[in-house]
Design an enzyme around this catalytic site. Sequence first.
Site, mmCIF file in Angstrom:
data_model
loop_
_atom_site.group_PDB
_atom_site.id
_atom_site.type_symbol
_atom_site.label_atom_id
_atom_site.label_comp_id
_atom_site.label_asym_id
_atom_site.label_seq_id
_atom_site.Cartn_x
_atom_site.Cartn_y
_atom_site.Cartn_z
ATOM 1 N N TYR A 141 22.464 -79.193 17.458
ATOM 2 C CA TYR A 141 22.361 -79.648 16.066
ATOM 3 C C TYR A 141 21.301 -78.836 15.319
ATOM 4 O O TYR A 141 21.555 -78.271 14.240
ATOM 5 C CB TYR A 141 22.030 -81.141 16.061
ATOM 6 C CG TYR A 141 21.572 -81.678 14.732
ATOM 7 C CD1 TYR A 141 22.399 -81.620 13.616
ATOM 8 C CD2 TYR A 141 20.306 -82.249 14.592
ATOM 9 C CE1 TYR A 141 21.967 -82.121 12.388
ATOM 10 C CE2 TYR A 141 19.877 -82.745 13.380
ATOM 11 C CZ TYR A 141 20.702 -82.676 12.279
ATOM 12 O OH TYR A 141 20.268 -83.160 11.079
ATOM 13 N N ASN A 170 12.639 -88.295 9.982
ATOM 14 C CA ASN A 170 13.657 -89.336 10.194
ATOM 15 C C ASN A 170 13.890 -90.190 8.954
ATOM 16 O O ASN A 170 13.028 -90.985 8.579
ATOM 17 C CB ASN A 170 13.260 -90.209 11.380
ATOM 18 C CG ASN A 170 13.381 -89.454 12.683
ATOM 19 O OD1 ASN A 170 12.810 -88.380 12.835
ATOM 20 N ND2 ASN A 170 14.138 -89.988 13.611
HETATM 21 N N1 LIG Z 1 19.558 -89.120 8.763
HETATM 22 C C1 LIG Z 1 18.519 -88.393 9.086
HETATM 23 O O1 LIG Z 1 17.516 -88.900 9.589
HETATM 24 C C2 LIG Z 1 18.527 -86.906 8.831
HETATM 25 C C3 LIG Z 1 17.361 -86.181 9.140
HETATM 26 C C4 LIG Z 1 17.355 -84.801 8.932
HETATM 27 C C5 LIG Z 1 18.451 -84.178 8.367
HETATM 28 N N2 LIG Z 1 19.558 -84.907 8.062
HETATM 29 C C6 LIG Z 1 20.677 -84.193 7.432
HETATM 30 O O2 LIG Z 1 20.975 -84.844 6.192
HETATM 31 C C7 LIG Z 1 22.355 -84.778 5.906
HETATM 32 C C8 LIG Z 1 22.871 -86.166 5.609
HETATM 33 O O3 LIG Z 1 22.615 -87.014 6.699
HETATM 34 P P1 LIG Z 1 23.097 -88.535 6.704
HETATM 35 O O4 LIG Z 1 22.207 -89.253 7.629
HETATM 36 O O5 LIG Z 1 23.253 -88.995 5.321
HETATM 37 O O6 LIG Z 1 24.507 -88.368 7.398
HETATM 38 P P2 LIG Z 1 25.904 -89.061 7.035
HETATM 39 O O7 LIG Z 1 26.793 -88.834 8.205
HETATM 40 O O8 LIG Z 1 25.695 -90.463 6.573
HETATM 41 O O9 LIG Z 1 26.406 -88.215 5.795
HETATM 42 C C9 LIG Z 1 27.106 -86.995 5.931
HETATM 43 C C10 LIG Z 1 28.298 -87.050 5.003
HETATM 44 O O10 LIG Z 1 28.988 -85.803 5.060
HETATM 45 C C11 LIG Z 1 30.376 -86.036 5.160
HETATM 46 N N3 LIG Z 1 30.944 -84.868 5.857
HETATM 47 C C12 LIG Z 1 30.660 -84.447 7.128
HETATM 48 N N4 LIG Z 1 31.362 -83.337 7.408
HETATM 49 C C13 LIG Z 1 32.072 -83.032 6.296
HETATM 50 C C14 LIG Z 1 32.984 -81.981 5.973
HETATM 51 N N5 LIG Z 1 33.317 -81.043 6.851
HETATM 52 N N6 LIG Z 1 33.517 -81.973 4.747
HETATM 53 C C15 LIG Z 1 33.208 -82.935 3.817
HETATM 54 N N7 LIG Z 1 32.375 -83.950 4.078
HETATM 55 C C16 LIG Z 1 31.814 -83.996 5.307
HETATM 56 C C17 LIG Z 1 30.508 -87.344 5.931
HETATM 57 O O11 LIG Z 1 31.723 -88.024 5.691
HETATM 58 C C18 LIG Z 1 29.310 -88.132 5.398
HETATM 59 O O12 LIG Z 1 29.652 -88.891 4.275
HETATM 60 C C19 LIG Z 1 23.002 -84.107 7.115
HETATM 61 O O13 LIG Z 1 23.188 -82.749 6.818
HETATM 62 C C20 LIG Z 1 21.971 -84.283 8.211
HETATM 63 O O14 LIG Z 1 22.059 -83.255 9.153
HETATM 64 C C21 LIG Z 1 19.623 -86.250 8.283
HETATM 65 O O1 LIG Z 2 19.117 -96.909 20.482
HETATM 66 C C1 LIG Z 2 18.214 -96.070 20.326
HETATM 67 C C2 LIG Z 2 18.272 -95.064 19.343
HETATM 68 C C3 LIG Z 2 17.226 -94.149 19.284
HETATM 69 N N1 LIG Z 2 16.184 -94.231 20.136
HETATM 70 C C4 LIG Z 2 15.078 -93.261 20.017
HETATM 71 O O2 LIG Z 2 14.532 -93.389 18.730
HETATM 72 C C5 LIG Z 2 14.065 -92.133 18.252
HETATM 73 C C6 LIG Z 2 14.729 -91.850 16.916
HETATM 74 O O3 LIG Z 2 16.118 -91.642 17.166
HETATM 75 P P1 LIG Z 2 17.213 -91.518 16.009
HETATM 76 O O4 LIG Z 2 17.032 -92.632 15.033
HETATM 77 O O5 LIG Z 2 18.538 -91.382 16.677
HETATM 78 O O6 LIG Z 2 16.793 -90.201 15.263
HETATM 79 P P2 LIG Z 2 16.555 -88.717 15.837
HETATM 80 O O7 LIG Z 2 17.318 -88.448 17.071
HETATM 81 O O8 LIG Z 2 15.071 -88.495 15.891
HETATM 82 O O9 LIG Z 2 17.241 -87.822 14.715
HETATM 83 C C7 LIG Z 2 17.139 -88.116 13.323
HETATM 84 O O10 LIG Z 2 16.047 -87.411 12.808
HETATM 85 C C8 LIG Z 2 16.156 -86.001 12.932
HETATM 86 C C9 LIG Z 2 14.908 -85.392 12.341
HETATM 87 O O11 LIG Z 2 13.764 -85.775 13.046
HETATM 88 C C10 LIG Z 2 17.396 -85.554 12.174
HETATM 89 O O12 LIG Z 2 17.543 -84.196 12.251
HETATM 90 C C11 LIG Z 2 18.638 -86.224 12.714
HETATM 91 O O13 LIG Z 2 19.761 -85.859 11.917
HETATM 92 C C12 LIG Z 2 18.457 -87.708 12.649
HETATM 93 O O14 LIG Z 2 19.557 -88.338 13.288
HETATM 94 C C13 LIG Z 2 14.427 -91.104 19.322
HETATM 95 O O15 LIG Z 2 13.305 -90.898 20.131
HETATM 96 C C14 LIG Z 2 15.498 -91.812 20.156
HETATM 97 O O16 LIG Z 2 15.510 -91.426 21.506
HETATM 98 C C15 LIG Z 2 16.116 -95.212 21.101
HETATM 99 O O17 LIG Z 2 15.176 -95.276 21.883
HETATM 100 N N2 LIG Z 2 17.136 -96.107 21.166
#
Ligand SMILES: NC(=O)c1ccc[n+]([C@@H]2O[C@H](COP(=O)([O-])OP(=O)(O)OC[C@H]3O[C@@H](n4cnc5c(N)ncnc54)[C@H](O)[C@@H]3O)[C@@H](O)[C@H]2O)c1
Ligand SMILES: O=c1ccn([C@@H]2O[C@H](COP(=O)(O)OP(=O)(O)O[C@H]3O[C@H](CO)[C@@H](O)[C@H](O)[C@H]3O)[C@@H](O)[C@H]2O)c(=O)[nH]1
Length: 330
Positions: A141, A170
């Site tokens: 990723y 996060n």
């Molecule tokens: N959630 C986090 O903690 C976190 C942290 C760091 C980075 N990010 C990044 O932020 C972005 C958004 O994350 P999120 O948590 O909102 O995820 P999410 O899965 O809720 O949102 C992603 C959206 O993109 C759409 N999508 C995926 N592939 C697609 C494609 N090929 N064409 C069109 N639409 C598509 C999905 O349907 C979804 O609505 C991602 O790029 C993720 O990598 C998230």
């Molecule tokens: O049931 C669970 C789920 C998660 N974790 C732990 O909780 C922490 C946070 O996990 P999670 O909420 O899944 O987030 P991350 O794996 O840290 O990843 C998030 O945060 C990253 C940035 O730090 C982003 O890049 C990713 O897209 C986003 O999913 C991690 O240590 C996991 O191992 C548990 O122990 N139990």
Amino acid sequence: MAILVTGGAGYIGSHTVLHLLNKGEKVVVFDNLQKGHQEAVMEGVSFYKGDLHDSDLLDTVFAENEIEAVIHFAANSLVGESVENPISYYQNNVAGSLNLVDRMVENGVKKIVFSSTAAVYGEPETVPISESDRTVPGNPYGETKLAIEKLLFWADQAYGLKSVALRYFNAAGADPEGRIGEDHTPESHLIPIVLEAALGKRPHVSIFGEDYKTEDGTCIRDYIHVMDLAEAHYLALEKLKRTEESGVYNLGNGTGFSVKEVIETCREVTGRDIHAVASPRRAGDPAVLIASSQKAKDELGWMPQYPDLKEIVKHAWNWHVNHPDGYSAQ
Ligand SMILES: NC(=O)c1ccc[n+]([C@@H]2O[C@H](COP(=O)([O-])OP(=O)(O)OC[C@H]3O[C@@H](n4cnc5c(N)ncnc54)[C@H](O)[C@@H]3O)[C@@H](O)[C@H]2O)c1
Ligand SMILES: O=c1ccn([C@@H]2O[C@H](COP(=O)(O)OP(=O)(O)O[C@H]3O[C@H](CO)[C@@H](O)[C@H](O)[C@H]3O)[C@@H](O)[C@H]2O)c(=O)[nH]1
């Protein structure tokens, strides 16, 4: 002029769309709904159901709307899943983003804000992590996100495509007014999982690893409110318009919480019993990720409004308690 938001029906994307509308921006959403929810997209926003790989549809979107910039959220984003299925991550995050950038260049759209991640750093040498620290992703990723950061660097040199890559830590929380929130099926993020356990929707929370080199043995993360992320996207676009300079910024609060601390905070906020069970480590997880966001503060003028983990959890809980079945029940 409008802003095209890919992945705008997803968690962070939908909150950013809401924020952009509050700022008076015109927004177009492009999402294939593989994870997102059309109900999360505010009324009045143009919505295209489509995939990043669909060049014809992207060309139509650019032809039908005056797009001045793209905010690109659409991606697969789960660390563990990427270790199990790297091909789908390269396919969606690298090939899909490459196609989007290609169509932007072809259609003369010259600004993009890209969702990058703390996962580009891998296991950090020191915390808090700065943008200039080494980037050695520990999972596919993170590799795919770093690949697109590099593509954007070269696309600036070659085509004058200006970009801001935002490396979020996060994302957590929900719209403080409770209109939208986090709804993933299946859920994999820690805070919503803990809140599902508080709601009785799952019997317990699994703690992935208690043998990390941290004080209580569990992983430490920097949780950042989704509305603070939304504001950073707005500020990044403003900066791109003002300076036409590309850049990379971390977005986090600069404070780390262990998995056990997060569970304890959720117990306090919800007032409910939450059963936690020790489980094996999840592949690809670094022990500690904490951001220095000084650069975003200095250069974007970003200042998080909701840095308190309790408040972040409170907003998430407000969403979950009122939408126990997420958007499906609406
Ligand atoms: N959630 C986090 O903690 C976190 C942290 C760091 C980075 N990010 C990044 O932020 C972005 C958004 O994350 P999120 O948590 O909102 O995820 P999410 O899965 O809720 O949102 C992603 C959206 O993109 C759409 N999508 C995926 N592939 C697609 C494609 N090929 N064409 C069109 N639409 C598509 C999905 O349907 C979804 O609505 C991602 O790029 C993720 O990598 C998230
Ligand atoms: O049931 C669970 C789920 C998660 N974790 C732990 O909780 C922490 C946070 O996990 P999670 O909420 O899944 O987030 P991350 O794996 O840290 O990843 C998030 O945060 C990253 C940035 O730090 C982003 O890049 C990713 O897209 C986003 O999913 C991690 O240590 C996991 O191992 C548990 O122990 N139990």
